[in-house]
Write a protein that holds these residues in place. Structure first.
Motif, PDB file in Angstrom:
ATOM      1  N   TYR A   1      -4.658 -10.152  10.238  1.00  0.00           N
ATOM      2  CA  TYR A   1      -5.587  -9.911   9.121  1.00  0.00           C
ATOM      3  C   TYR A   1      -6.992 -10.403   9.481  1.00  0.00           C
ATOM      4  O   TYR A   1      -7.932  -9.627   9.608  1.00  0.00           O
ATOM      5  CB  TYR A   1      -5.096 -10.655   7.869  1.00  0.00           C
TER       6      TYR A   1
ATOM      7  N   HIS B   1      -8.411  -3.513  -0.697  1.00  0.00           N
ATOM      8  CA  HIS B   1      -7.534  -3.703   0.466  1.00  0.00           C
ATOM      9  C   HIS B   1      -6.406  -2.667   0.483  1.00  0.00           C
ATOM     10  O   HIS B   1      -6.220  -1.942   1.458  1.00  0.00           O
ATOM     11  CB  HIS B   1      -6.971  -5.130   0.425  1.00  0.00           C
TER      12      HIS B   1
ATOM     13  N   ALA C   1      -7.848  -3.269   6.912  1.00  0.00           N
ATOM     14  CA  ALA C   1      -7.862  -3.471   5.445  1.00  0.00           C
ATOM     15  C   ALA C   1      -8.619  -4.754   5.092  1.00  0.00           C
ATOM     16  O   ALA C   1      -9.317  -4.820   4.078  1.00  0.00           O
ATOM     17  CB  ALA C   1      -6.447  -3.501   4.902  1.00  0.00           C
TER      18      ALA C   1
ATOM     19  N   GLU D   1       0.823  -1.215   0.000  1.00  0.00           N
ATOM     20  CA  GLU D   1       0.000   0.000   0.000  1.00  0.00           C
ATOM     21  C   GLU D   1       0.856   1.264   0.000  1.00  0.00           C
ATOM     22  O   GLU D   1       0.604   2.186   0.770  1.00  0.00           O
ATOM     23  CB  GLU D   1      -0.926  -0.008   1.213  1.00  0.00           C
TER      24      GLU D   1
HETATM   25 ZN   LIG Z   1      -2.639  -5.075   3.911  1.00  0.00          ZN
END
Ligand SMILES: [Zn+2]
Length: 485
Positions: free
Chosen positions: A416, A334, A360, A316
């Motif tokens: 995550y 994401h 995300a 990112e």
């Molecule tokens: Zn990520």
């Protein structure tokens, strides 16, 4: 985030697959970059003040970052030869001393340092592992603004870590690109390489004519002379060093705007030309939707860069992610959601990585929910019901703590998936109204800043008017499957 993992779904049943695998390892024979510069045995220190610490105080990466100063701006002048991977560069770093400073460090891996000046005067320096230890002629007073100029050169090499693979400076057939999370910025410029010290950036990159350079922020013009072209880019919003990005090579570039008016620059390598439309249009859709859910886009432009080689991960990088594989909608959503969660609102310590990756991941689930896919609640339930013999069971429930996963486990699926589940559990507890108000309040209150999990919990409690320590403790700080929260 280098390793992106997400549930893969079919319409009839839910299966889970890690879409990313680790990057192939480099040959073990990879030689260290450059011989250390000639150095006295013990670094000197100028009279008065005390040396800055060689780390930023993050137990996950004790050597990353440095103490004693705060960088305001990096001005990086780079000359790069794609054929030989030769880099010759000058970094001009504007900083402010945070205490009386007799000596201080920058992080720089491998490359050779030719000279260092502090405020225009030659400074002595030594190399100690990844530390470039700099002694100015005179101590710097607390609060003093100063400039460090480092002239350096070499052939940059990536870092290779068993849990992440290759990251940092990565060569391609016609150039190079960088993906630096968590500590790869120091493979290509001397830096305070820790997200707690964010700064603005100017890049001036000279390459052979015909080669292009893309970066964060906005283009600041290009000029060609003597068979070489210099590209200028400016990132005017504070940025963590791991998000600094260059993509050097040949690219097809498309410009446009989101419906909300954010300028978009998308670029794909020629052998990925077929992906340009999808990435460009996908970026516009994602940013327009994310502005509705997370609040105003935090930067002055966006886009994405698809490099010409397939690697295991995308990152990112600020304003404009790097895609190391053909991105699907979930990947674009994401990486762009990280512009809010991770890039604008950045971690102060790496153990809080779930503030990036859990959010995300949850952005992907929310996108699905609002675009005809399963609800985030359904995704939560499917994960919650995973049988004990599932290959993901241990990662989710017993392997590590979401809110403190360990330095070599930052990019495991715990931050995550369980991070995303934490947000769903919170949403159910405080209700949609407070939850979505919280998301916007969080990105607004901490725009361009650094945060801790404690601050998120405090804001969630303030907005919801509820005590939430039990919920966060169960989801973030235990190595058991929460049953009550
Ligand atoms: Zn990520």
């Amino acid at each position: 985030m280098p390793i992106r993992i997400r549930p893969a779904r079919s319409t009839t049943m839910v299966t889970f697959a890690a879409v990313c695998v680790l990057a192939p390892a480099l040959p073990a024979a990879a030689a260290p970059g450059a011989a250390p510069a000639p150095a006295p045995a013990a670094p000197a220190a100028a009279k008065g003040g005390k040396p800055g610490t060689p780390g930023a105080g993050d137990p996950y990466f004790p050597q990353e970052g440095n103490g004693g100063y705060d960088v305001g701006h990096y001005d990086l002048t780079l000359n790069y030869q794609p054929k030989s991977n030769a880099l010759a560069a000058t970094a001009r770093i504007s900083a402010r001393a945070t205490h009386d400073l007799s000596r201080f460090d920058l992080d720089l891996k491998q490359l050779s340092v030719k000279s260092v000046q502090v405020d225009g005067k030659g400074a002595t320096f030594t190399r100690k592992g990844q530390e470039l230890v700099i002694t100015p002629r005179k101590s710097l007073r607390k609060g003093a603004h100063f400039t460090v100029a480092v002239v350096y050169a070499g052939t940059p090499k990536p870092v290779n870590r068993p849990d992440i693979g290759r990251f940092g400076w990565i060569r391609t057939p016609d150039g190079a690109y960088v993906v630096c999370e968590p500590d790869g910025a120091s493979t290509w410029f001397p830096s305070n390489d820790h997200p707690s010290d964010k700064a603005t950036y100017t890049y001036r990159v000279t390459v052979p004519k015909g080669t292009q350079v893309l970066s964060n922020g906005e283009p600041g013009g290009e000029s060609t002379r003597g068979g070489k072209t210099t590209f200028v880019w400016n990132e005017r919003s504070p940025m963590a060093s791991y998000l600094a990005m260059l993509a050097i090579g040949k690219f097809t570039v498309k410009k446009g705007r989101t419906q909300g008016g954010v300028p978009v620059i998308t670029a794909v390598a020629p052998n990925r030309a077929g992906e340009l439309k999808t990435i460009h249009e996908g970026t516009i859709k994602a940013i327009d939707w994310e502005e509705k859910v997370f609040g105003d886009y935090p930067f002055s432009s966006t886009g994405g860069i698809r490099v010409g080689v397939d690697v295991a991960f995308s990152l990112e990088t600020q304003s404009r992610p790097i895609y190391g594989f053909q991105p699907d909608t979930a990947t674009i959503v994401h990486e762009l959601s990280h512009q809010w969660f991770g890039d604008s609102v950045s971690v102060k310590r790496w153990k809080d990585i779930w503030l990036n990756e859990g959010f995300a991941t949850y952005a992907e689930w929310l996108w699905d929910e609002q675009h005809g896919g399963p609800t985030a609640k359904k995704t939560f339930d499917d994960l919650y019901k995973l049988p004990q013999n599932s290959p993901y069971y241990k990662d989710l429930w017993t392997a590590r703590r979401t809110g403190d996963p360990g330095p070599n486990e930052l990019f495991t699926l715990t931050p995550y998936w369980r991070g995303g589940m934490t947000l769903q559990a919170l949403r159910e507890r405080i209700g949609d109204k407070a939850f979505f108000e919280l998301l916007k309040a969080w990105t607004k209150a901490h725009r361009d800043g650094n945060v801790t999990t404690g601050q998120f919990i405090a804001l969630a409690e303030k907005i919801s008017g509820r005590r939430l320590d039990g919920l966060f403790n169960a989801w973030l700080y235990t190595k058991t499957k929460p049953t009550r929260w």
